[in-house]
Scaffold this motif. Structure first.
Motif, PDB file in Angstrom:
ATOM      1  N   ALA A 112      -6.337   2.905  -9.832  1.00 12.99           N
ATOM      2  CA  ALA A 112      -5.831   1.682  -9.467  1.00 12.99           C
ATOM      3  C   ALA A 112      -4.498   1.626  -8.685  1.00 12.99           C
ATOM      4  O   ALA A 112      -4.351   1.060  -7.565  1.00 12.99           O
ATOM      5  N   ARG A 113      -3.593   1.984  -9.695  1.00 15.25           N
ATOM      6  CA  ARG A 113      -2.165   2.299  -9.099  1.00 15.25           C
ATOM      7  C   ARG A 113      -2.062   3.194  -7.958  1.00 15.25           C
ATOM      8  O   ARG A 113      -1.277   2.777  -6.860  1.00 15.25           O
ATOM      9  N   ALA A 114      -2.633   4.269  -7.923  1.00 17.39           N
ATOM     10  CA  ALA A 114      -2.689   5.298  -6.648  1.00 17.39           C
ATOM     11  C   ALA A 114      -3.195   4.551  -5.470  1.00 17.39           C
ATOM     12  O   ALA A 114      -2.744   4.978  -4.375  1.00 17.39           O
ATOM     13  N   TYR A 115      -4.315   4.112  -5.757  1.00 22.47           N
ATOM     14  CA  TYR A 115      -5.123   3.576  -4.571  1.00 22.47           C
ATOM     15  C   TYR A 115      -4.251   2.337  -4.044  1.00 22.47           C
ATOM     16  O   TYR A 115      -4.143   2.225  -2.680  1.00 22.47           O
ATOM     17  N   ASP A 116      -3.769   1.460  -4.721  1.00 21.44           N
ATOM     18  CA  ASP A 116      -3.007   0.638  -4.274  1.00 21.44           C
ATOM     19  C   ASP A 116      -1.637   0.737  -3.560  1.00 21.44           C
ATOM     20  O   ASP A 116      -1.255   0.265  -2.545  1.00 21.44           O
ATOM     21  N   ARG A 117      -0.837   1.888  -3.889  1.00 22.58           N
ATOM     22  CA  ARG A 117       0.167   2.542  -3.209  1.00 22.58           C
ATOM     23  C   ARG A 117       0.044   3.843  -2.452  1.00 22.58           C
ATOM     24  O   ARG A 117       0.856   4.390  -1.988  1.00 22.58           O
ATOM     25  N   GLY A 118      -1.379   4.007  -2.122  1.00 22.77           N
ATOM     26  CA  GLY A 118      -1.716   4.872  -1.015  1.00 22.77           C
ATOM     27  C   GLY A 118      -1.597   6.316  -1.626  1.00 22.77           C
ATOM     28  O   GLY A 118      -1.944   7.372  -0.846  1.00 22.77           O
ATOM     29  N   GLY A 119      -1.261   6.402  -2.834  1.00 26.24           N
ATOM     30  CA  GLY A 119      -1.468   8.121  -3.524  1.00 26.24           C
ATOM     31  C   GLY A 119      -0.069   8.862  -3.262  1.00 26.24           C
ATOM     32  O   GLY A 119       0.539   8.573  -2.252  1.00 26.24           O
ATOM     33  N   ALA A 120       0.311   9.501  -4.094  1.00 25.23           N
ATOM     34  CA  ALA A 120       1.877  10.238  -4.118  1.00 25.23           C
ATOM     35  C   ALA A 120       1.617  11.198  -2.804  1.00 25.23           C
ATOM     36  O   ALA A 120       2.754  11.548  -1.924  1.00 25.23           O
ATOM     37  N   GLY A 121       0.592  11.714  -2.489  1.00 24.46           N
ATOM     38  CA  GLY A 121       0.444  12.604  -1.174  1.00 24.46           C
ATOM     39  C   GLY A 121      -0.076  12.229   0.029  1.00 24.46           C
ATOM     40  O   GLY A 121      -0.216  12.847   0.949  1.00 24.46           O
ATOM     41  N   THR A 122      -0.023  10.949  -0.176  1.00 27.12           N
ATOM     42  CA  THR A 122      -0.571  10.110   1.287  1.00 27.12           C
ATOM     43  C   THR A 122       0.662  10.140   2.153  1.00 27.12           C
ATOM     44  O   THR A 122       1.473   9.609   1.698  1.00 27.12           O
ATOM     45  N   ALA A 123       0.291  10.321   3.376  1.00 26.70           N
ATOM     46  CA  ALA A 123       1.442  10.087   4.462  1.00 26.70           C
ATOM     47  C   ALA A 123       1.838   8.759   4.503  1.00 26.70           C
ATOM     48  O   ALA A 123       0.881   7.756   4.333  1.00 26.70           O
ATOM     49  N   ALA A 124       2.978   8.258   5.037  1.00 21.78           N
ATOM     50  CA  ALA A 124       3.597   7.072   5.063  1.00 21.78           C
ATOM     51  C   ALA A 124       2.644   6.129   5.966  1.00 21.78           C
ATOM     52  O   ALA A 124       2.449   5.010   5.618  1.00 21.78           O
ATOM     53  N   SER A 125       2.204   6.777   7.142  1.00 18.14           N
ATOM     54  CA  SER A 125       1.574   6.050   8.056  1.00 18.14           C
ATOM     55  C   SER A 125       0.217   5.609   7.343  1.00 18.14           C
ATOM     56  O   SER A 125      -0.593   4.659   8.064  1.00 18.14           O
ATOM     57  N   ASP A 126      -0.406   6.345   6.446  1.00 11.65           N
ATOM     58  CA  ASP A 126      -1.738   5.966   5.848  1.00 11.65           C
ATOM     59  C   ASP A 126      -1.501   5.135   4.676  1.00 11.65           C
ATOM     60  O   ASP A 126      -2.575   4.811   3.958  1.00 11.65           O
ATOM     61  N   ALA A 127      -0.281   4.851   4.061  1.00 10.12           N
ATOM     62  CA  ALA A 127      -0.212   4.130   2.997  1.00 10.12           C
ATOM     63  C   ALA A 127      -0.615   2.622   3.355  1.00 10.12           C
ATOM     64  O   ALA A 127      -0.455   2.152   4.222  1.00 10.12           O
ATOM     65  N   PRO A 128      -1.061   1.854   2.308  1.00 10.50           N
ATOM     66  CA  PRO A 128      -1.554   0.463   2.478  1.00 10.50           C
ATOM     67  C   PRO A 128      -0.278  -0.121   2.947  1.00 10.50           C
ATOM     68  O   PRO A 128       0.952   0.052   2.467  1.00 10.50           O
ATOM     69  N   ASP A 129      -0.525  -1.233   3.643  1.00 12.63           N
ATOM     70  CA  ASP A 129       0.580  -2.170   4.212  1.00 12.63           C
ATOM     71  C   ASP A 129       0.914  -2.877   3.025  1.00 12.63           C
ATOM     72  O   ASP A 129       0.416  -3.049   2.057  1.00 12.63           O
TER      73      ASP A 129
END
Length: 460
Positions: A112-129
């Motif tokens: 849940a935390r990884a999904y909500d925050r976009g994941g540690a390896g997710t690009a900033a442009s792909d992270a949740p707003d």
């Protein structure tokens, strides 16, 4: 009232392990069998009210933390995350989800935390707003913040003793306790601002364009900033936001929550709801609140031992863009779709702005919902100004809606409009209103025949 079963095995297990107890030892202290406690810890039995009280007596804990501490906000919140199209091919059913939460609550919370925050390896442009991150934290609490409600209720009682007029009582408290005076200023002085705190002049300045409910809310919000800072700071720290904008948005939500709780104190508001059959127009007038303020408040009624009906709320503009989503304790997937179903009568209110439109709908999972929508506009405005308009929709499980004044005369077991959670998340194959194929499904094109829907797609 509808009272949902509370499955809190992970919380009970965590409590037992912190105390260094075996299941047998804890079961003996609680007066239940070890096998029954084992079933509770595995979420195969709900936590009864009696056992919850016994836990509170023996281990001195706040029962309100049980539901708030569920990994990822609980099964409903995890299921809403799994409704994301990126998981469309996984087909995780309810039993598998419950097993995951019971057997690996830490893993579910990490997901849940990884999904909500976009994941540690997710690009900033792909992270949740920031808005999405904040909404996940609000839903983790089911939009009920018990400490804020208790503090606001205490303040509301004090204000009622001072004066019958809430605005006047708050203005006097701000003047005497905080050395802030209230000043209503003309449009030409505050052309683009509705509320301003001028610390140099020690004034809370309000635009003359604000209607009475908005003026009261502005004063209540200022009192929240001054008198509920400790409670709000604690909740913000608990959110552990890594994004500054998300933190500020969450603080704004909590401040507004407290303000609404001062205007509509929990116990009095719930009594009024139950006495009137949740008659929204009557409640709005009784508390001097706007229709949107009342709708917000209805999503917060989850106090342990005094729960209201579990409403959801959506606020939508004419283009179908959803600017507010609150599932509250409803657990409804209606708030999580990538868009709204055009068959939902939400959009009809723009053509009938003075009416409340009700509808019975059925989702793909077979759940049936009673919805009530009306057109609202934000406070403020003047001749010639652009007037914003939104549709505010409240939803309630059909089986709980029989007590509503708005549902009188409606057959809640009869025919319902079949809808989805937006075309990209809906797999109804025979919908003539479909505007796009569902995500994760292969588009099928056939030049020799045309179906009811303009988009054919492969099944599971």
């Amino acid at each position: 009232m509808v009272d949902r079963k509370l499955f809190a095995g992970h919380a009970v297990r965590r409590m037992r392990r912190r105390a260094g107890l075996t299941q047998a030892a804890m079961a003996e202290a609680l007066g239940v069998s070890a096998s029954y406690l084992n079933l509770i810890e595995r979420n195969q039995r709900p936590l009864t009210a009696g056992l919850m009280l016994r836990l509170a007596e023996v281990y001195d804990f706040d029962a309100r933390t049980l539901s708030a501490g569920e990994p990822g906000g609980g099964a409903d919140a995890i299921r809403r995350r799994l409704a994301d199209p990126i998981f469309a091919d996984l087909e995780i059913d309810r039993a598998e989800l419950e097993e995951w939460l019971s057997g690996a609550p830490g893993g579910a919370e990490a997901f849940a935390r990884a999904y909500d925050r976009g994941g540690a390896g997710t690009a900033a442009s792909d992270a949740p707003d920031p808005g999405t991150v904040v909404r996940r934290e609000i839903e983790r609490w089911r939009n009920h913040f018990a400490d804020l409600d208790t503090a606001a209720e205490g303040l509301a009682d004090e204000l009622r003793q001072q004066a019958g007029d809430l605005f006047g009582a708050m203005a006097e408290r701000l003047r005497v306790k905080h050395q802030l005076s209230i000043r209503i200023l003309p449009l030409e002085v505050l052309p683009d601002v509705r509320v301003r705190l001028d610390l140099h002049a020690r004034q809370l300045q309000l635009s003359e364009t604000l209607d009475p409910p908005s003026r009261v809310f502005a004063l209540a919000r200022q009192l929240a900033l001054l008198e509920a800072r400790g409670e709000i700071d604690a909740l913000v720290r608990g959110g552990a936001f890594t994004d500054r904008a998300a933190e500020r948005l969450y603080r704004r939500h909590l401040t507004g929550y407290y303000a609404a709780a001062v205007m509509m104190p929990y116990a009095r508001f719930l009594r009024a709801c139950e006495a009137t059959g949740y008659d929204l127009e009557l409640i709005r007038r009784r508390f001097g609140a706007s229709a949107e303020q009342v709708a917000h408040r209805l999503t917060t009624l989850s106090r342990v031992g005094a729960r209201g009906l579990p409403f959801l709320m959506l606020r939508t503009d004419r283009a179908g863009q959803v600017s507010k989503r609150f599932a509250g304790a409803s657990g409804s997937p209606l708030v999580e779709g990538p868009g709204l179903c055009p068959l939902l009568d939400t959009f009809a209110v723009f053509q009938r702005p003075d009416e409340r439109i009700v509808q019975l709908v059925e989702l793909e999972d077979g759940s049936r919902w009673f919805t009530s929508s009306r057109c609202v506009g934000p406070a403020g405005g003047w001749s010639g100004a652009v007037r914003a308009r939104f549709a505010v929709t409240l939803g309630l499980a059909a089986e709980a809606a029989g007590v509503l004044a708005a549902a009188r005369g409606l057959d809640l077991t009869g025919g319902a409009t079949p809808i989805g959670a937006g075309c990209r998340a809906c797999t109804r194959a025979d919908c003539p209103q479909r505007s796009a194929p569902p995500a994760g499904r292969t588009l099928l094109l056939n030049d020799r025949e045309t179906g009811v829907s303009p988009f054919g797609f492969a099944g599971d």
